[in-house]
Design a protein around this motif. Structure first.
Motif, PDB file in Angstrom:
ATOM      1  N   HIS A  91      14.744 -33.592  32.505  1.00  0.00           N
ATOM      2  CA  HIS A  91      15.870 -33.230  33.377  1.00  0.00           C
ATOM      3  C   HIS A  91      16.927 -34.327  33.368  1.00  0.00           C
ATOM      4  N   LEU A  96       8.852 -32.616  32.802  1.00  0.00           N
ATOM      5  CA  LEU A  96      10.069 -31.858  33.099  1.00  0.00           C
ATOM      6  C   LEU A  96      11.120 -32.725  33.782  1.00  0.00           C
ATOM      7  N   GLU A 152       8.061 -25.518  40.267  1.00  0.00           N
ATOM      8  CA  GLU A 152       6.910 -24.658  39.968  1.00  0.00           C
ATOM      9  C   GLU A 152       5.736 -25.453  39.409  1.00  0.00           C
ATOM     10  N   ALA A 153       6.048 -26.456  38.616  1.00  0.00           N
ATOM     11  CA  ALA A 153       4.974 -27.308  38.091  1.00  0.00           C
ATOM     12  C   ALA A 153       4.274 -28.035  39.241  1.00  0.00           C
ATOM     13  N   GLU A 169      18.075 -24.488  37.127  1.00  0.00           N
ATOM     14  CA  GLU A 169      16.924 -23.864  36.459  1.00  0.00           C
ATOM     15  C   GLU A 169      15.850 -24.930  36.183  1.00  0.00           C
ATOM     16  N   GLU A 170      16.285 -26.128  35.834  1.00  0.00           N
ATOM     17  CA  GLU A 170      15.326 -27.207  35.608  1.00  0.00           C
ATOM     18  C   GLU A 170      14.645 -27.617  36.911  1.00  0.00           C
ATOM     19  N   HIS A 171      15.430 -27.627  37.974  1.00  0.00           N
ATOM     20  CA  HIS A 171      14.831 -27.894  39.284  1.00  0.00           C
ATOM     21  C   HIS A 171      13.722 -26.888  39.568  1.00  0.00           C
ATOM     22  N   ARG A 172      14.005 -25.638  39.253  1.00  0.00           N
ATOM     23  CA  ARG A 172      13.023 -24.602  39.530  1.00  0.00           C
ATOM     24  C   ARG A 172      11.726 -24.848  38.751  1.00  0.00           C
ATOM     25  N   GLN A 173      11.883 -25.228  37.501  1.00  0.00           N
ATOM     26  CA  GLN A 173      10.688 -25.467  36.684  1.00  0.00           C
ATOM     27  C   GLN A 173       9.879 -26.650  37.218  1.00  0.00           C
TER      28      GLN A 173
END
Lengths: 237, 237
Positions: free
Chosen positions: B209, B205, B192-193, B185-189
Motif C-alpha cells: 500500500h 498488503l 479483510e486480511a 480498495e487497498e484499505h479494504r484488502q
DNA sequence: ACAGGTATAATTGTATACAATATACGCGTT
DNA sequence: AACGCGTATATTGTATACAATTATACCTGT
C-alpha cells in the motif's frame, strides 16, 4: 525525524540550554534520575547554575526525545521504559536496521567501510581482554557508522533515537555475559555482506542481529529490571 | 518516541505554548509558511498576542517534530522536504505500516474493527460523490485506527510522526487523481486480511500500500513540487 | 478523630528586561 | 572600486519578576 545536521545542531554545547539538555540526557540514561522521578526546574537550575529558562527549554526537548514526560501545570517526570517498550523497539529496529544495512550496501563510502573493519578488529581485541567499556563503545559506534552509511538523514535520525532510547537497558546486558563476542561476530557478517554487495543478505543479517540481541536480553534478566514497570505506569492511567 | 498519552498531552490546547505549537504546526503543514522561511520569535508572538517565551518553547517542540530547524543564535527555519526525504519516509513507512498491520491483526478490538469497516464504507460513498476533503480525512483516519490497533505506543507515535510529516506533500496528490479509489480498495484488502486473522497477508498488503502510494506520487508530479528542493538545501551545507 | 475547607507554600506558566551574538551598513583606507 | 574595520541594529539567549495553578498544611466544626 529532524533534518539532523551536526554542524548546526540546536543542542549546541555552547549554549546553556544545550548543556542542560545534554547533561540531563546523560544523567537519565546513566540512571542518576530514576524512572518516574520528578524533575523540578529550580532544583535542576540551581544544580547547574542556570536560571529556569534554559532548563524549561531543555525539558521540551527531552520530552520529544521520549526521556521525560511533561504534565501541564504539574511537572516533568522521567519516563519509564516498560518491558513491552523494549520489545517494541527491537521489533521496529529489526526492520529499520535491516533497511539501513540494505541501503548502506549501495551507499557506503570507502572511509566508512574501513572504519567498520577497524571497529570489528578492535572489538575482537577488547573482547579478548575483557574491556567492557570499550566493547560497549565500539558496539555503539558500529551502528553509528551503519546509520551514517545508509545515506538517509531521516532513517539515520530515527535509528539513533531508538538506539539511544534503549541504551538505559542495553548497558546492563551487553556487559554481563558472552553476548559481546557473538554480537561482534554478527557485525562481521553484516560487514562482509555489505562489502560483497549483497544487500539482501545484509538486510537479513541485520534483522536477525536485532532479534538475537533482544532474545539475549530477555534471557539475561530484562524481566527483573524492567518487568514490573508496566504496572507502575498504570498508576497514572 | 514519546510515551504518548492523550490525557496529559504536553501540547495542551489550554496553555499558550500549546496553542502556539499547534497553530504553527498547522500553518507549516498548510503551507502558510514556505520552506526555508525564517520564523521570528517576536513576529509570531505579536501575531498571536503572546510573548516570546511560549513561542520559543513551541519552537523547540516543532524542531523535534522535524518541522523547523533551529540554528543557534541565528534563527528558526521551516524545514524543506526533499524528494529524497519523501522517498525515504515511504520506504520506512512501508516496513512500519506492515509491522503495524501485522500486530493489529492480533490486537485489534471489536470497536476498532467496526470503525474501520465504517471508514471504508464511507470512503466509497465520498469517492462516488467526489468529496475530496472527506476522502483525505478518511484516509488519515484509516491509518490512525491502524496505529491505535497495533497496541504499541512507540510504533503508533513513530508512524504518526512520519504520517504528519508527509501531509504537506500528500495533500497535493491524493486529491488530484484517481488514486483515492485504488487506495480505498487497498484499505479494504488490508482490513479483510486483519479480519480473517491473516497477519502475514495484512503485513504484505500494508507494505505494498505504501509502495503504491509513493509510486503514484512520483507519477503525478512530486518532482515538480519538491524535486529542486535538494539543491536549495545545499546552500547551508 | 476525622472531614472539609481555607490559607499558605511550592511549582509551573508567562511576560519583560537585560546580555550576548550575528548581521548590515557606512566609512575610511588602499 | 574593492576591501577591512568598526559601529549600529536586529535577533536570539538568559535571567528575573510576576501571574496562575496545584499541592500541602493547618485549622475548624462536628
Amino acid at each position: 525525524m529532524t533534518n539532523y545536521d551536526k554542524k548546526y545542531d540546536a543542542n549546541d554545547k555552547y549554549s546553556l540550554r544545550g548543556r542542560v539538555f545534554q547533561k540531563l540526557r546523560e544523567d537519565i540514561l546513566n540512571g542518576k534520575y530514576k524512572e518516574h522521578e520528578e524533575l523540578k526546574e529550580v532544583a535542576i537550575g540551581e544544580e547547574l547554575g542556570v536560571s529556569r529558562t534554559p532548563v524549561r527549554e531543555a525539558f521540551r526537548q527531552l520530552e520529544l526525545e521520549g526521556l521525560i514526560r511533561i504534565v501541564p501545570n504539574k511537572g516533568a517526570y522521567v519516563t519509564g521504559i516498560t518491558a513491552k517498550d523494549v520489545k517494541d523497539i527491537y521489533m521496529i529496529r529489526s526492520l529499520l536496521e535491516g533497511l539501513c544495512a540494505r541501503l548502506a550496501t549501495e551507499k557506503i563510502t570507502k572511509e566508512q567501510m574501513e572504519e567498520m573493519e577497524e571497529n570489528i578488529y578492535l572489538a575482537d581485541f577488547h573482547e579478548e581482554k575483557g574491556h567492557l567499556d570499550q566493547i560497549a563503545e565500539l558496539d555503539n559506534r558500529f551502528h553509528d557508522i551503519l546509520y551514517e552509511a545508509c545515506d538517509s538523514k531521516l532513517l539515520e535520525h530515527t535509528l539513533r533515537d531508538f538506539h539511544r532510547y534503549v541504551l538505559r537497558v542495553r548497558k546492563k546486558t551487553l556487559a554481563t555475559n558472552t553476548r559481546g563476542r557473538a554480537s561482534n561476530e554478527e557485525h562481521r557478517q553484516i560487514m562482509e555482506a555489505i562489502k560483497a554487495g549483497d544487500a539482501k543478505l545484509a538486510e537479513k543479517l541485520a534483522n536477525q542481529h536485532m532479534i538475537n540481541a533482544y532474545d539475549n536480553m530477555v534471557k539475561n534478566g530484562l524481566k527483573e529490571v524492567y518487568g514490573e514497570t508496566t504496572e507502575e505506569n498504570n498508576k497514572d492511567k
